[in-house]
Motif scaffolding. Structure first.
Motif, PDB file in Angstrom:
ATOM      1  N   MET A 264       0.851  -1.188   0.000  1.00 54.97           N
ATOM      2  CA  MET A 264       0.000   0.000   0.000  1.00 54.97           C
ATOM      3  C   MET A 264       0.886   1.237   0.000  1.00 54.97           C
ATOM      4  N   ARG A 265       0.476   2.275  -0.743  1.00 56.64           N
ATOM      5  CA  ARG A 265       1.285   3.498  -0.801  1.00 56.64           C
ATOM      6  C   ARG A 265       0.391   4.729  -0.845  1.00 56.64           C
ATOM      7  N   ILE A 266       0.816   5.772  -0.111  1.00 59.70           N
ATOM      8  CA  ILE A 266       0.183   7.089  -0.150  1.00 59.70           C
ATOM      9  C   ILE A 266       1.287   8.125  -0.317  1.00 59.70           C
ATOM     10  N   SER A 267       1.127   9.019  -1.323  1.00 58.78           N
ATOM     11  CA  SER A 267       2.180   9.987  -1.627  1.00 58.78           C
ATOM     12  C   SER A 267       1.597  11.359  -1.927  1.00 58.78           C
ATOM     13  N   PRO A 268       1.574  12.266  -0.958  1.00 50.21           N
ATOM     14  CA  PRO A 268       1.212  13.657  -1.257  1.00 50.21           C
ATOM     15  C   PRO A 268       2.422  14.420  -1.799  1.00 50.21           C
ATOM     16  N   ARG A 269       2.186  15.420  -2.665  1.00 52.86           N
ATOM     17  CA  ARG A 269       3.284  16.152  -3.290  1.00 52.86           C
ATOM     18  C   ARG A 269       2.884  17.600  -3.547  1.00 52.86           C
ATOM     19  N   VAL A 270       3.897  18.448  -3.676  1.00 54.32           N
ATOM     20  CA  VAL A 270       3.709  19.843  -4.076  1.00 54.32           C
ATOM     21  C   VAL A 270       4.802  20.179  -5.082  1.00 54.32           C
ATOM     22  N   ILE A 271       4.408  20.832  -6.185  1.00 50.79           N
ATOM     23  CA  ILE A 271       5.341  21.191  -7.250  1.00 50.79           C
ATOM     24  C   ILE A 271       5.269  22.695  -7.478  1.00 50.79           C
ATOM     25  N   PHE A 272       6.447  23.326  -7.606  1.00 49.07           N
ATOM     26  CA  PHE A 272       6.545  24.764  -7.849  1.00 49.07           C
ATOM     27  C   PHE A 272       7.268  24.987  -9.180  1.00 49.07           C
ATOM     28  N   ASN A 273       6.619  25.661 -10.115  1.00 46.67           N
ATOM     29  CA  ASN A 273       7.186  25.923 -11.432  1.00 46.67           C
ATOM     30  C   ASN A 273       7.457  27.410 -11.629  1.00 46.67           C
ATOM     31  N   SER A 274       8.586  27.703 -12.277  1.00 45.04           N
ATOM     32  CA  SER A 274       8.916  29.073 -12.658  1.00 45.04           C
ATOM     33  C   SER A 274       9.741  29.006 -13.933  1.00 45.04           C
ATOM     34  N   GLY A 275       9.095  29.317 -15.066  1.00 44.39           N
ATOM     35  CA  GLY A 275       9.792  29.204 -16.341  1.00 44.39           C
ATOM     36  C   GLY A 275      10.200  27.770 -16.600  1.00 44.39           C
ATOM     37  N   LYS A 276      11.489  27.566 -16.865  1.00 41.65           N
ATOM     38  CA  LYS A 276      12.021  26.223 -17.135  1.00 41.65           C
ATOM     39  C   LYS A 276      12.458  25.496 -15.869  1.00 41.65           C
ATOM     40  N   PHE A 277      12.296  26.140 -14.723  1.00 44.80           N
ATOM     41  CA  PHE A 277      12.799  25.577 -13.465  1.00 44.80           C
ATOM     42  C   PHE A 277      11.646  25.028 -12.634  1.00 44.80           C
ATOM     43  N   ARG A 278      11.937  23.964 -11.873  1.00 43.60           N
ATOM     44  CA  ARG A 278      10.914  23.360 -11.021  1.00 43.60           C
ATOM     45  C   ARG A 278      11.534  22.886  -9.719  1.00 43.60           C
ATOM     46  N   PHE A 279      10.849  23.176  -8.605  1.00 41.96           N
ATOM     47  CA  PHE A 279      11.105  22.559  -7.311  1.00 41.96           C
ATOM     48  C   PHE A 279       9.933  21.627  -7.022  1.00 41.96           C
ATOM     49  N   ALA A 280      10.218  20.443  -6.485  1.00 38.60           N
ATOM     50  CA  ALA A 280       9.157  19.495  -6.165  1.00 38.60           C
ATOM     51  C   ALA A 280       9.512  18.747  -4.897  1.00 38.60           C
ATOM     52  N   THR A 281       8.510  18.528  -4.064  1.00 45.14           N
ATOM     53  CA  THR A 281       8.723  17.766  -2.830  1.00 45.14           C
ATOM     54  C   THR A 281       7.586  16.774  -2.653  1.00 45.14           C
ATOM     55  N   GLU A 282       7.908  15.637  -2.035  1.00 45.89           N
ATOM     56  CA  GLU A 282       6.931  14.557  -1.900  1.00 45.89           C
ATOM     57  C   GLU A 282       7.219  13.717  -0.651  1.00 45.89           C
TER      58      GLU A 282
END
Length: 417
Positions: free
Chosen positions: A361-379
């Protein structure tokens, strides 16, 4: 005189204009390079079953007790890696056989094993012929159970593996369009993601069967100009392997194992959110990084040691939902995979991947931040595995089970080009 001079100049310019147009036409063909640079920083609360120094996570490891009963696998770990960095070459060329032609070569620095980590590894390599209502693809591409129009949008490189089938296969794929309805038929073999058996993990089992495996699917899609719409589809096929060419007693054997695999999926796009759902059912899907495999159903000849095989079946389903913000996107993945055992009683001799697991079983919340060609993502990726004690009932279902879990904290940076 002015008119004559003008006419002469015009005639002289015709070859130059034609040559310029030819050059413009030539520029339409060639290869364009794209991809991304990706860095992953992750921390696990437990030892895991994984590939490439923990980068590709499947599930937490089983308990391993020392003489005092202390679990040796209850130990945290971390890593920083950039091996998912990817290069994609998209190729275009002149028409052939009345069709538009194209191709893709794609690789990453994932390597072929831990010893080859950072090595360049082929992901996709295929060519396509596109007619008005038909498409022919040949080469290495996603397994048909990995539906490119409906797959988990997680940050983790595993893309839901362990619950979502994950494999790329050399194949021939033909697609025909009936308006909004598509039918696709696939014949495929194995290369990087292979079956398992008495001789280890390799492609010999499907090659020795003497036939490719096949899959047929149907996809219906509706898309509006504002980007909203839906996709729905289903498909099914068989995997045929020959686990042995020679028995354990040294005699020739031709016993094959055929197993089915199937999926049904749905994706809904609204202006605010995207919802994806998929269900998968099949047997012997270790070649797609799902736990399970097959076992000996019966001994056909005690003198030669020839046996009959039986597939162990799984049922898995998952849900993925995320917001559609361009700059900030929040999402959640949740999935479950269960060992359904065999259809007939088996004797043992288990082959495959992690046959002692009863469920994941798996549960994965995430948030992604985009700015132009750049991305920060956390999960946050929470995975729980239900292990047995390596004993099984007569239908290959693990017994005396217990749960272990792992929480992965993942932070990633991307730069697209």
């Amino acid at each position: 005189m002015k008119t004559i001079i003008y006419l002469l100049l015009t005639i002289m310019m015709i070859p130059i204009i034609a040559s310029s147009q030819d050059k413009k036409e030539e520029k339409k063909y060639g290869i364009s390079v794209s991809g991304f640079v990706k860095n992953d920083f992750f921390y696990d609360t437990r030892q895991t079953v994984n590939a490439r120094e923990g980068h590709f996570l499947l599930w937490p490891t089983a308990k391993k007790l020392d003489i005092n009963g202390v679990d040796l696998n209850d130990n945290a770990s971390f890593n920083f890696l950039s091996i998912q960095t990817r290069l994609t070459g998209k190729i275009t060329g002149p028409d052939a056989f009345g069709a538009k032609t194209s191709g893709v070569i794609e690789g990453a620095f994932f390597g072929h094993s831990n010893a080859d980590i950072n090595g360049f590894r082929l992901r996709h390599a295929f060519v396509k012929l596109n007619w008005e209502n038909a498409e022919l693809l040949t080469g290495q591409y996603w397994h048909p159970l990995f539906e490119t129009s409906c797959f988990p949008g997680v940050v983790s490189f595993n893309t839901g593996a362990g619950i979502q089938p994950f494999a790329r296969n050399p194949q021939i794929r033909f697609t025909y369009k009936f308006g909004d309805l598509q039918m696709y038929a696939v014949a495929y073999s194995e290369r990087d993601f292979t079956s398992r058996g008495p001789a280890g993990t390799n492609s010999s089992y499907i090659r020795n069967s003497g036939m490719p495996s096949e899959f047929v699917g149907f996809r219906y899609s509706k898309k509006k100009e504002d980007g909203t719409g839906f996709v729905a589809g289903f498909g099914g096929g068989t995997l045929t392997i020959q686990p042995q060419t020679v028995t354990g007693l040294g005699y020739k054997t031709n016993q094959l194992l055929r197993s089915i695999n199937s999926n049904v999926y749905f994706r809904l796009n609204t202006k605010a959110v995207t919802l994806k759902i998929e269900g998968v059912y099949g047997g012997n899907m270790a070649n797609m990084l799902l736990f399970g495999g097959y076992a000996i159903k019966d001994t056909l000849n005690f003198t030669t040691g020839e046996v009959e095989w039986e597939a162990i079946n799984n049922v898995a389903f998952w849900l993925d939902v995320h917001s559609n913000g361009k700059k900030i996107q929040a999402g959640l993945f949740a999935g479950y995979n269960m060992n359904m055992g065999t259809s007939n009683e088996v004797l043992g001799g288990y082959q495959g991947l992690a046959n002692s697991i009863k469920s994941v079983m798996r549960i994965s919340p995430r948030v992604i931040f985009n700015s132009g060609k750049f991305r920060f993502a956390t999960e946050l990726e929470y995975t729980m595995a239900e292990y047995g004690d390596n004993t099984y009932d007569k239908f290959a279902i693990p017994q005396n089970t217990y749960n272990v879990s792992n929480l992965r904290v993942l932070f990633s940076t991307y730069y697209f080009f």
